[in-house]
Design a protein around this motif. Structure first.
Motif, PDB file in Angstrom:
ATOM      1  N   MET A   1     -16.789 -11.549 -12.251  1.00 55.05           N
ATOM      2  CA  MET A   1     -15.952 -12.682 -12.624  1.00 55.05           C
ATOM      3  C   MET A   1     -15.112 -13.158 -11.456  1.00 55.05           C
TER       4      MET A   1
ATOM      5  N   PHE B   1     -17.086 -15.628  -9.336  1.00 58.75           N
ATOM      6  CA  PHE B   1     -17.272 -16.937  -9.960  1.00 58.75           C
ATOM      7  C   PHE B   1     -15.980 -17.746  -9.925  1.00 58.75           C
TER       8      PHE B   1
ATOM      9  N   ILE C   1     -15.334 -18.955  -6.411  1.00 63.91           N
ATOM     10  CA  ILE C   1     -16.224 -20.061  -6.022  1.00 63.91           C
ATOM     11  C   ILE C   1     -15.744 -21.376  -6.610  1.00 63.91           C
ATOM     12  N   ILE C   2     -15.344 -21.387  -7.882  1.00 61.95           N
ATOM     13  CA  ILE C   2     -14.865 -22.625  -8.502  1.00 61.95           C
ATOM     14  C   ILE C   2     -13.569 -23.089  -7.832  1.00 61.95           C
TER      15      ILE C   2
ATOM     16  N   ARG D   1     -20.199 -17.133 -21.420  1.00 61.95           N
ATOM     17  CA  ARG D   1     -20.922 -18.050 -20.534  1.00 61.95           C
ATOM     18  C   ARG D   1     -20.580 -19.502 -20.842  1.00 61.95           C
TER      19      ARG D   1
ATOM     20  N   SER E   1     -17.151 -20.297 -19.534  1.00 63.20           N
ATOM     21  CA  SER E   1     -17.122 -20.392 -18.075  1.00 63.20           C
ATOM     22  C   SER E   1     -17.625 -21.748 -17.604  1.00 63.20           C
TER      23      SER E   1
ATOM     24  N   ALA F   1     -15.254 -24.494 -15.689  1.00 64.40           N
ATOM     25  CA  ALA F   1     -15.635 -25.005 -14.371  1.00 64.40           C
ATOM     26  C   ALA F   1     -15.806 -26.522 -14.407  1.00 64.40           C
TER      27      ALA F   1
ATOM     28  N   PHE G   1     -24.179 -14.406  -3.701  1.00 65.58           N
ATOM     29  CA  PHE G   1     -24.707 -14.136  -5.032  1.00 65.58           C
ATOM     30  C   PHE G   1     -25.967 -13.281  -5.006  1.00 65.58           C
TER      31      PHE G   1
ATOM     32  N   TYR H   1     -22.065  -8.253 -11.174  1.00 67.96           N
ATOM     33  CA  TYR H   1     -22.208  -8.529  -9.750  1.00 67.96           C
ATOM     34  C   TYR H   1     -21.960  -7.280  -8.918  1.00 67.96           C
TER      35      TYR H   1
END
Length: 464
Positions: free
Chosen positions: A1, A4, A7-8, A75, A78, A82, A356, A410
């Motif tokens: 998490m 992610f 990245i956003i 999901r 998320s 985003a 990733f 991850y």
């Protein structure tokens, strides 16, 4: 998490960085629309959580079905979070409102915090809603009730673990980018030297920063503390201190922070000490010590820092990659952005893909290595069977957190995959020998690039 979310945050900051800033008209209306978009994800999380939680309680569904529903809910949320964040930055001109209308762009750190505040508020609000779903993992299904004290404790742990841990380095990085023009005045050896010194500084400061953020306390059980210190000492790993992370029994995990021997800190969560026996805790600490002994942290730093240093050198000294992509795009660029900025965005996207894919594979491999190390060390230092306590700890972790039993993340492979490898190693001793041979080759590959970097840094000091 964490990846992610980072990245956003980075994508939204790139939108603010590269898209043109304009004077915003009707600021009150625009601010109201930003507020609405910010609250979409928390409201969606609240409605879905209430409906899903009530349905699961009434149907008393199996753990497997609950896991599938909750993963799907996570999901979907998320994606919505985003999408709303990108809408705020790209569609509602939030960066222009902050930088031009409120004139905060020239104030370091404050500008970055205000700029990223819609993402932060939306994320924290969603965690308040998801508290209800998470409770399904911790108690039998029954009539729903609201406990604001426990809800805030749940949110505060997630803020420390996911948000603050990520946000503090990110804000420092974005603030430091304001002075990136100084890089162009440095030579290649000086840039390498700066990267090495920065890595050493981070290795010394980060452990104490994390301990402060995570709200840790000393281990109260003196016998357990001595036993864990003996585990570290027998493996030849120096540890500065050991701490307990207070999570309200929400997280059962352990970690070692710090690269340098005098700055390493072992952190154990309160749930780990509550649900696991002392022998199992020692086995888990052996796993964490394995990460240190097997040089996993330098390996991760090498995989992340090497492409970053290469890209900085390329951009500051025009070594070819940025210029080649910009020439392919052309001076006119695409979607209103010049070729140079298109090149920067494309390289950033490729770096994210690298994080990733390659690093996910690497993280899983390193977890398996640490499991094998813990099992072999346990066998060497005691009369226990190979990996007996290590498997026992993993099975108990699967019982406490069933959502992780067959699901990889991850950072970690699934618990079932980790247990399967240990069982195979128990039946086939050649797996352990192959593991040791691969470690010697891999360690040489790690040390050689760092040795070259140190030589370059020493040469830069001598010549300058």
């Amino acid at each position: 998490m964490n990846l992610f979310v980072t990245i956003i945050f980075a994508v939204c900051y790139c939108i603010a960085k590269f898209f043109p800033l304009v004077e915003v008209e009707n600021c009150t209306y625009r601010l109201f629309m930003v507020l609405i978009a910010t609250l979409v994800a928390p409201l969606m999380a609240t409605l879905q959580t209430r409906w899903v939680a009530s349905s699961l309680i009434q149907s008393r569904s199996s753990w497997e079905l609950q896991n599938r529903i909750i993963r799907r809910l996570s999901r979907n949320h998320s994606v919505v979070w985003a999408a709303m964040g990108i809408l705020v930055f790209a569609g509602l001109d939030w960066p222009s409102l902050v930088a031009v209308t409120w004139m905060l762009e020239d104030i370091p750190a404050l500008y970055e915090l205000v700029l990223l505040s819609p993402l932060i508020v939306s994320l924290v609000g969603s965690w308040f809603a998801f508290f209800d779903i998470q409770q399904l993992y911790r108690r039998p299904a029954k009539r729903w009730n609201i406990n604001w004290k426990k809800r805030w404790a749940f949110v505060s742990v997630r803020m420390r673990m996911h948000l603050i841990t990520m946000l503090v380095p990110l804000v420092l990085l974005l603030t430091s980018l304001r002075f990136s023009h100084l890089i162009q005045q440095l030579s290649v050896p000086q840039i390498v030297l700066a990267a090495v010194l920065l890595g050493i500084w981070i290795s010394a400061v980060a452990p104490f920063l994390f301990v402060a953020i995570w709200q840790t306390i000393p281990i109260a059980d003196a016998q357990l503390l001595k036993s864990l210190q003996d585990v570290c000492r027998s493996s030849g790993v120096g540890i500065a201190r050991m701490r307990v992370w207070k999570t309200g029994d929400q997280i059962a995990n352990a970690a070692v922070t710090g690269l340098l021997p005098g700055f390493r800190i072992v952190v154990l969560t309160d749930a780990l000490l509550k649900y696991f026996t002392k022998d199992e805790v020692a086995a888990i600490v052996r796993h964490e010590v394995g990460h240190v002994k097997l040089l996993h942290l330098p390996l991760k730093m090498f995989f992340v820092m090497l492409p970053m240093v290469a890209l900085i050198l390329d951009q500051s000294h025009s070594l070819g990659i940025h210029q080649w992509i910009a020439s392919l795009v052309g001076e006119s660029g695409l979607v209103g952005l010049p070729g140079v900025q298109i090149a920067q965005c494309l390289i950033a996207v490729l770096f994210v893909v690298f994080l990733f894919t390659v690093l996910r594979w690497l993280n899983h491999r390193l977890e398996h290595e640490a499991d094998l190390f813990a099992a072999m060390e346990l066998q060497r230092s005691s009369s226990n069977d190979f990996n007996d306590l290590t498997q026992s700890a993993l099975r108990k972790l699967g019982a406490i957190a069933p959502q992780q039993l067959n699901r990889s993340t991850y950072l970690h492979p699934s618990i079932s995959a980790r247990i399967a490898l240990l069982e195979s190693a128990q039946l086939d001793d050649t797996i352990g020998r192959k593991f040791q041979r691969s470690l010697r080759r891999r360690n040489a590959m790690i040390l050689f690039p760092w040795f070259v970097l140190l030589l370059i840094a020493a040469f830069a000091l001598i010549t300058n």
